[in-house]
Design an enzyme around this catalytic site. Structure first.
Site, PDB file in Angstrom:
ATOM      1  N   SER A  50      -5.896 -81.779 -53.379  1.00 56.66           N
ATOM      2  CA  SER A  50      -7.265 -82.140 -53.014  1.00 56.66           C
ATOM      3  C   SER A  50      -7.309 -82.282 -51.497  1.00 56.66           C
ATOM      4  O   SER A  50      -6.422 -82.907 -50.905  1.00 56.66           O
ATOM      5  CB  SER A  50      -7.684 -83.435 -53.701  1.00 56.66           C
ATOM      6  OG  SER A  50      -9.069 -83.656 -53.491  1.00 56.66           O
ATOM      7  N   GLU A  51      -8.313 -81.693 -50.866  1.00 57.92           N
ATOM      8  CA  GLU A  51      -8.275 -81.536 -49.412  1.00 57.92           C
ATOM      9  C   GLU A  51      -8.379 -82.846 -48.660  1.00 57.92           C
ATOM     10  O   GLU A  51      -8.123 -82.898 -47.463  1.00 57.92           O
ATOM     11  CB  GLU A  51      -9.347 -80.548 -48.931  1.00 57.92           C
ATOM     12  CG  GLU A  51     -10.767 -80.934 -49.238  1.00 57.92           C
ATOM     13  CD  GLU A  51     -11.310 -80.155 -50.432  1.00 57.92           C
ATOM     14  OE1 GLU A  51     -10.556 -80.017 -51.431  1.00 57.92           O
ATOM     15  OE2 GLU A  51     -12.464 -79.715 -50.373  1.00 57.92           O
TER      16      GLU A  51
END
Lengths: 214, 226, 214, 226
Positions: A50-51
């Site tokens: 997840s960024e």
């Protein structure tokens, strides 16, 4: 209408999940792509990134176990798998932009037959623009998949000859998973990989207005 | 003896000037330094340029700063959200300028500032309207856009623990932009849950070395924090 | 010869140390500058950085306590102070190149009156070149100090109108600490800050061949 | 189940080809992956381009690789040392090409590769012979040199502990180039003192996340290590 049945969103998510091999590093975009996680096989280790800074993302926490410091890119509470880890935004986007992710799955407003992606703005003059990590994800992963309904609610094809909406990235989408079929995209245009039962290539060409290899 | 800890957020933000460029850590509310922002609102500095991933959520933090009309410009990647009503209103009223930056370019430009680079050729945004008018170049068959560093006068960040030398560790995904912003601002102010004795942070696991931090303020634990 | 006494290397190190304020972040170059650490006041906290990845560097370890994984940029065993920390090379050079270090002290072959530095190569045609972090240190710190004997063994001035050796950095040295005096450098040329006892400005101008403000 | 651990250094380096670009971690001997280099010598790949801060010390590690005439080119910042005799001899004999890169540019170019940047404007080297012929630009009154990323086929690094997913932590100043090189190579091979159970590394303190590491080999503790 023809005698074919569109895939549900759940079926689409399941279909995408089937193509993700064990050991893959994967970013699932906000919205529909997030659901792919529900169909990843429990007996295979697949790494969700997840960024906002985690690798090895696990499922949503039990009620009452949410931690405001542990969220995904959609700002929903998540968990971390054993063996996962945290990092800052520069390292996170290094993973995404440096070619380290194997697969990224995104939603789309439009995808061109050559792989151009439009998924961040409809270009409406009064809209407030917001792009987030869409442009980074589109161009960074080894494979960018799009997951979308093939047609809009008014029946227009979202797989198009050329995007009319503002672009997210050029020639970046390699594959589209839709409710009517799966398409590979490239310099030669779109190629049908599979179709829902009862749908013909002719009908699909009529719906999309495109010449489709198969 | 060097002691970067301060007793209050008010003291920490007291010299932020009108017109300053202020980086604010956080991704949504995770890592958002609420108490520092509250102090900044109280302090009263106006015409600020804010660098953050978003443009405020709900009624607190950055959203409150916008509501109080202290913000002239926002540099961010994702302003529009279900709860960004204060930004939305200010933007539509023409009170706030928006520079929209893809999130990876935002991180890379902040990182470039902290690293002393003059500019970077980045892959993101090529061929899109967010690169319109920008210099581009083809390198080894790939297309890149030239982007410049983002520096700031002040960074307000939230960390988990800190010591009097300014060493910081973070908590889970609240880390996000904090370590980058600390490197890119002339003065980095960190609110932490707890100030610990020098040496209590393992030297192998310090995420932000003290050289990047000028002021540290303890704001106490939230209940939920392990 | 005149009746002046050159500073010893220890005295030079002591002189530089006197100008480093508490709280300063400092990188001491390999060789003579390393000795400055011996004269930093024990009652002040000064942060020594070493480009191989540590901040808060302490003195050499006791005999038998050396750790091959804990060395300085000169590859000598060192220690870490309480409150110090480790980091990787990109973060280390971010400190150096991003303007975060307050002071860097380097040796030199030549320094020009305008602050150009030559300290990495004599340009000898058969020499194997090596630069290390010299160029990064020269241009990165807020203040770059040079510490050197003012004259070579054959009596030529190392403070020069223009460097003849290959440059390390342009207009980067703000101050020179030498065995004969201290000089501030800038666009106007060199200015004498202090002289060893018994040495006149006239004699110094004769030795350097430069017009020196004072 | 994903298990990146391998039983031997020999197995880990077996597919390194003649002519490959190989990054080797370490600053002097701290962080130098000696056992992997020994395996590479045994394996026999030739005409290698090596990226390292130095060009070998003494008789082991990179120095031994050079001595065995496996190296065609070295990209480094500081080749000449009191104990770099094997490099010195090979260089003077014209057997090894040298690309001399200032240490900060070396780190930044490796970092740029891992981050997917096309090029960077760096402050170091401007006006010197190491920037001769390179593109330069003045940005906001400062001068910069355009430098390109350094990618590698393989990175050989040394870490302290690792797990089967490839997560790594380092030890003291042996960290140096390891985390950067891991990001810049197609295949990163890490020798570690100890392989630990998944979950034994604190997720807050992993320095190199497993995504950057393809192979992990335990080579045992040295006596001196705490």
């Amino acid at each position: 209408m023809s005698g074919y049945q569109r895939l549900t969103r759940e079926q689409m998510a399941e279909r995408v999940a089937r193509d993700i091999p064990e050991g893959a590093y994967v970013n699932l975009g906000i919205g529909l792509p997030t659901q792919v996680a529900n169909y990843l096989p429990a007996d295979k280790e697949i790494f969700l990134q997840s960024e906002n800074g985690l690798l090895g993302m696990g499922p949503a926490p039990a009620k009452g176990e949410e931690d405001p410091d542990l969220i995904n890119a959609g700002k929903q509470p998540v968990t971390l798998l054993t063996g996962g880890c945290y990092f800052h935004h520069a390292d996170s986007f290094a993973m995404m932009r440096g070619g380290h992710l194997d697969i990224c799955v995104l939603g789309a407003f439009q995808v061109s037959q050559h792989g151009d992606l439009a998924n961040w703005s409809t270009g409406a003059p009064d809209a407030i623009p917001a792009v987030g990590g869409a442009m980074d994800l589109a161009i960074g992963a080894k494979q960018t998949y799009v997951m979308m309904d093939l047609l809009t609610k008014t029946g227009e094809s979202k797989l198009v000859a050329d995007c009319t909406y503002p672009l997210t990235g050029l020639r970046c989408v390699s594959r589209v998973y839709s409710d009517l079929g799966v398409f590979d995209l490239g310099t030669e245009g779109a190629r049908v990989v599979e179709l829902v039962e009862g749908l013909s290539i002719d009908e699909l060409q009529r719906l999309t207005g495109l010449t489709l290899a198969h | 003896m060097i002691d970067k800890t301060l007793a209050s957020c008010a003291a920490a933000v007291a010299d932020i000037r009108d017109g300053a460029t202020v980086m604010i850590g956080g991704f949504g509310t995770a890592g958002m330094p609420d108490q520092l922002i509250d102090a900044l609102i109280e302090h009263g500095a106006r015409e600020l340029t804010i660098v953050n991933n978003n443009a405020g959520n709900g009624e607190t933090g950055l959203a409150a700063l916008i509501k109080h009309k202290r913000v002239r410009k926002i540099v961010c990647s994702f302003p529009r959200q279900s709860d960004s009503q204060h930004f939305d209103a200010a933007y539509r009223a023409g009170e706030v300028e928006l520079e929209l930056v893809p999130q990876g370019n935002l991180a890379a430009r902040i990182h470039a500032a902290g690293n002393g680079l003059g500019a970077i050729f980045t892959p993101t945004g090529y061929g899109t309207e967010l690169a319109a008018g920008k210099e581009t170049r083809e390198i080894d068959g790939k297309h890149y856009v030239l982007e410049y560093p983002i520096h700031a006068d002040v960074a307000l960040i939230k960390a988990h623990r800190g010591d009097r030398w300014g060493n910081l560790v973070y908590r889970k995904t609240a880390r996000n932009f904090g370590p980058l912003m600390a490197m890119a601002a002339k003065c980095t102010i960190a609110q932490v849950h707890e100030i610990v004795e020098l040496g209590a942070l393992d030297p192998e696991t310090v995420v932000t070395p003290g050289i990047f931090v000028q002021r540290v303020i303890a704001v106490g634990h939230k209940e939920a924090l392990a």
